[in-house]
Motif scaffolding. Structure first.
Motif, PDB file in Angstrom:
ATOM      1  N   UNK A  48      31.268  75.992  33.042  1.00  0.00           N
ATOM      2  CA  UNK A  48      31.597  75.996  34.464  1.00  0.00           C
ATOM      3  C   UNK A  48      31.177  74.687  35.104  1.00  0.00           C
ATOM      4  N   UNK A  49      31.987  74.226  36.064  1.00  0.00           N
ATOM      5  CA  UNK A  49      31.690  72.964  36.733  1.00  0.00           C
ATOM      6  C   UNK A  49      32.325  72.978  38.117  1.00  0.00           C
ATOM      7  N   UNK A  50      31.803  72.133  38.984  1.00  0.00           N
ATOM      8  CA  UNK A  50      32.337  72.010  40.334  1.00  0.00           C
ATOM      9  C   UNK A  50      32.262  70.581  40.803  1.00  0.00           C
ATOM     10  N   UNK A  51      33.171  70.212  41.705  1.00  0.00           N
ATOM     11  CA  UNK A  51      33.181  68.853  42.211  1.00  0.00           C
ATOM     12  C   UNK A  51      33.797  68.779  43.587  1.00  0.00           C
ATOM     13  N   UNK A  52      33.806  67.578  44.136  1.00  0.00           N
ATOM     14  CA  UNK A  52      34.306  67.380  45.496  1.00  0.00           C
ATOM     15  C   UNK A  52      34.867  65.980  45.622  1.00  0.00           C
ATOM     16  N   UNK A  53      36.031  65.885  46.277  1.00  0.00           N
ATOM     17  CA  UNK A  53      36.642  64.599  46.584  1.00  0.00           C
ATOM     18  C   UNK A  53      36.889  64.556  48.084  1.00  0.00           C
ATOM     19  N   UNK A  54      36.335  63.573  48.750  1.00  0.00           N
ATOM     20  CA  UNK A  54      36.553  63.433  50.190  1.00  0.00           C
ATOM     21  C   UNK A  54      37.855  62.690  50.442  1.00  0.00           C
ATOM     22  N   UNK A  55      38.671  63.265  51.339  1.00  0.00           N
ATOM     23  CA  UNK A  55      39.934  62.631  51.734  1.00  0.00           C
ATOM     24  C   UNK A  55      39.886  62.460  53.250  1.00  0.00           C
ATOM     25  N   UNK A  56      39.677  61.262  53.713  1.00  0.00           N
ATOM     26  CA  UNK A  56      39.540  61.017  55.152  1.00  0.00           C
ATOM     27  C   UNK A  56      40.863  61.305  55.868  1.00  0.00           C
ATOM     28  N   UNK A  57      40.788  62.118  56.921  1.00  0.00           N
ATOM     29  CA  UNK A  57      41.973  62.471  57.727  1.00  0.00           C
ATOM     30  C   UNK A  57      43.174  62.807  56.839  1.00  0.00           C
ATOM     31  N   UNK A  58      43.050  63.820  55.998  1.00  0.00           N
ATOM     32  CA  UNK A  58      44.091  64.081  55.000  1.00  0.00           C
ATOM     33  C   UNK A  58      45.405  64.563  55.602  1.00  0.00           C
ATOM     34  N   UNK A  59      46.493  63.982  55.140  1.00  0.00           N
ATOM     35  CA  UNK A  59      47.830  64.477  55.445  1.00  0.00           C
ATOM     36  C   UNK A  59      48.282  65.330  54.266  1.00  0.00           C
ATOM     37  N   UNK A  60      49.323  66.155  54.433  1.00  0.00           N
ATOM     38  CA  UNK A  60      49.835  66.920  53.289  1.00  0.00           C
ATOM     39  C   UNK A  60      50.176  66.029  52.102  1.00  0.00           C
ATOM     40  N   UNK A  61      50.707  64.839  52.383  1.00  0.00           N
ATOM     41  CA  UNK A  61      51.049  63.912  51.298  1.00  0.00           C
ATOM     42  C   UNK A  61      49.794  63.425  50.572  1.00  0.00           C
TER      43      UNK A  61
ATOM     44  N   UNK B 174      46.935  65.063  50.276  1.00  0.00           N
ATOM     45  CA  UNK B 174      46.418  66.179  49.487  1.00  0.00           C
ATOM     46  C   UNK B 174      47.235  66.348  48.209  1.00  0.00           C
ATOM     47  N   UNK B 175      48.549  66.300  48.343  1.00  0.00           N
ATOM     48  CA  UNK B 175      49.414  66.458  47.166  1.00  0.00           C
ATOM     49  C   UNK B 175      49.184  65.341  46.157  1.00  0.00           C
ATOM     50  N   UNK B 176      48.987  64.121  46.660  1.00  0.00           N
ATOM     51  CA  UNK B 176      48.732  62.995  45.757  1.00  0.00           C
ATOM     52  C   UNK B 176      47.455  63.215  44.958  1.00  0.00           C
ATOM     53  N   UNK B 177      46.394  63.695  45.619  1.00  0.00           N
ATOM     54  CA  UNK B 177      45.140  63.937  44.916  1.00  0.00           C
ATOM     55  C   UNK B 177      45.269  65.119  43.953  1.00  0.00           C
ATOM     56  N   UNK B 178      45.959  66.159  44.369  1.00  0.00           N
ATOM     57  CA  UNK B 178      46.202  67.294  43.469  1.00  0.00           C
ATOM     58  C   UNK B 178      46.935  66.834  42.216  1.00  0.00           C
ATOM     59  N   UNK B 179      47.930  65.982  42.409  1.00  0.00           N
ATOM     60  CA  UNK B 179      48.693  65.473  41.267  1.00  0.00           C
ATOM     61  C   UNK B 179      47.806  64.650  40.338  1.00  0.00           C
ATOM     62  N   UNK B 180      46.944  63.806  40.929  1.00  0.00           N
ATOM     63  CA  UNK B 180      46.048  62.978  40.120  1.00  0.00           C
ATOM     64  C   UNK B 180      45.100  63.850  39.301  1.00  0.00           C
ATOM     65  N   UNK B 181      44.491  64.847  39.947  1.00  0.00           N
ATOM     66  CA  UNK B 181      43.571  65.719  39.231  1.00  0.00           C
ATOM     67  C   UNK B 181      44.287  66.491  38.126  1.00  0.00           C
ATOM     68  N   UNK B 182      45.487  66.957  38.422  1.00  0.00           N
ATOM     69  CA  UNK B 182      46.254  67.708  37.426  1.00  0.00           C
ATOM     70  C   UNK B 182      46.615  66.825  36.242  1.00  0.00           C
ATOM     71  N   UNK B 183      47.084  65.619  36.519  1.00  0.00           N
ATOM     72  CA  UNK B 183      47.466  64.707  35.445  1.00  0.00           C
ATOM     73  C   UNK B 183      46.273  64.366  34.554  1.00  0.00           C
TER      74      UNK B 183
END
Length: 346
Positions: A304-317, A319-328
């Motif tokens: 088990x593990x946990x983490x956090x990525x701060x996204x300053x003033x996140x737009x939907x785009x 968030x999706x970009x970071x989700x894609x990066x983490x998934x890839x």
């Protein structure tokens, strides 16, 4: 329990720690943000040790919130005294303890540069922790609460019903009833504590009513889950409280044939990330630290593990970009990038 030699070492360590604390002033315990049963029970136990052996009271402080229903029920039913870190002046305390977390891990809100005297944890040792005066970090343990249980045992401190219930539930929840990341001391503490627990309180903590937001998140998790062979990724969108991300990871790992789960959810400006595994040939903490390299912070251990990525003033785009990066990165790390994708809900 630990071996006779290990018990002597624990007794020597706690004797020396208590002697040092005895000559100091006020004590504060800092646990990680959005505290879970392990850090709550550990804080209760260390507070009890200081009261019984030194007649000294201790303040338990944290940042964030307690959102998960089981954790809320635990804090309420066991009457755990908690103070927000934001209203705590750490300069007023001569002894600063950290439990189930360490300086600089990213999962606590301890101000940078704050002096930390005592660190007790079961996560991998951090470089900053080596500068602290009293350090007991045991990566081979599944639960920090087991370490504190051993302190109480070697110091002959009686364990009341509420504290026993807290310690038992911490081991139960952290290891999923000894099903993951445990060693012999964890198992022995689990079995020795169970007869001392209040079964009514334990039932109230284990089976609380769930808020509306929980079921909304379950629905969103099912609708946004992608499966690549035995690997699963779920994008939760905005969550009502951070613990929901880990809760959904635990939930989705129960799907047949799934061995690794990655869940991501946004809470304010932070992408909260959780990873769960039932594989013994990979370390979830190492994998997640690789995923967030250069963009965030993470910690964890075997399954088990946990983490956090701060996204300053996140737009939907954003968030999706970071989700894609983490998934890839996740799929690449596990060699699953070329596998066909399936969805739970078409």
């Amino acid at each position: 329990m630990a071996t006779d030699v290990e018990l002597r070492d624990i007794r020597q360590f706690t004797d020396n720690l208590l002697a040092w604390v005895r000559g100091k002033g006020k004590i504060v315990i800092v646990v990680h943000d959005n505290p879970d049963p392990d850090c709550l029970a550990s804080a209760m136990a260390l507070r009890h040790l200081f009261v019984m052996k030194l007649n000294k009271e201790t303040v338990i402080t944290f940042s964030g919130m307690i959102g998960r229903s089981e954790n809320l029920a635990m804090a309420k039913e066991l009457q755990i005294p908690l103070t927000p870190l934001g209203i705590t002046d750490l300069s007023d305390f001569q002894v600063v303890c950290m439990l189930d977390t360490q300086p600089g891990t990213g999962n606590n809100s301890l101000p940078p540069g704050t002096r930390v005297d005592v660190v007790i944890d079961h996560h991998p040792l951090r470089e900053a922790t080596r500068q602290c005066r009293w350090v007991d970090v045991r990566e081979e343990y599944g639960v920090t609460a087991t370490i504190l249980y051993e302190y109480l045992q070697v110091q002959d401190v009686p364990i009341g019903t509420k504290l026993a219930t807290a310690l038992f539930y911490a081991i139960k929840s952290e290891t999923q009833d000894l099903g993951r990341d445990t060693n012999l001391p964890d198992r022995e503490a689990y079995h020795r504590l169970f007869p001392l627990t209040n079964k009514r309180l334990l039932n109230s903590i284990t089976h609380p009513k769930q808020p509306f937001e929980y079921f909304v998140t379950v629905s969103r998790a099912l609708a946004n889950t992608s499966i690549y062979g035995n690997v699963l990724v779920s994008r939760l969108g905005a969550v009502a409280f951070p613990e929901l991300v880990a809760e959904m990871a635990d939930f989705l790992l129960r799907l047949e044939d799934i061995e690794m789960v990655l869940t991501m959810g946004m809470y304010n400006n932070d992408m909260i990330i959780s990873m769960r595994s039932n594989r013994h040939d990979m370390n979830a903490g190492d994998v997640l630290r690789q995923l967030v390299t250069g963009v965030g912070a993470a910690g964890g251990h075997g399954m088990m593990a946990g983490g956090k990525v701060e996204i300053a003033s996140p737009t939907p785009a954003d968030v999706e970009e970071m989700e894609n990066l983490m998934t890839e990165r996740f799929l690449a790390e596990l060699g699953a990038a070329s596998l066909p994708v399936r969805h739970l809900i078409a």
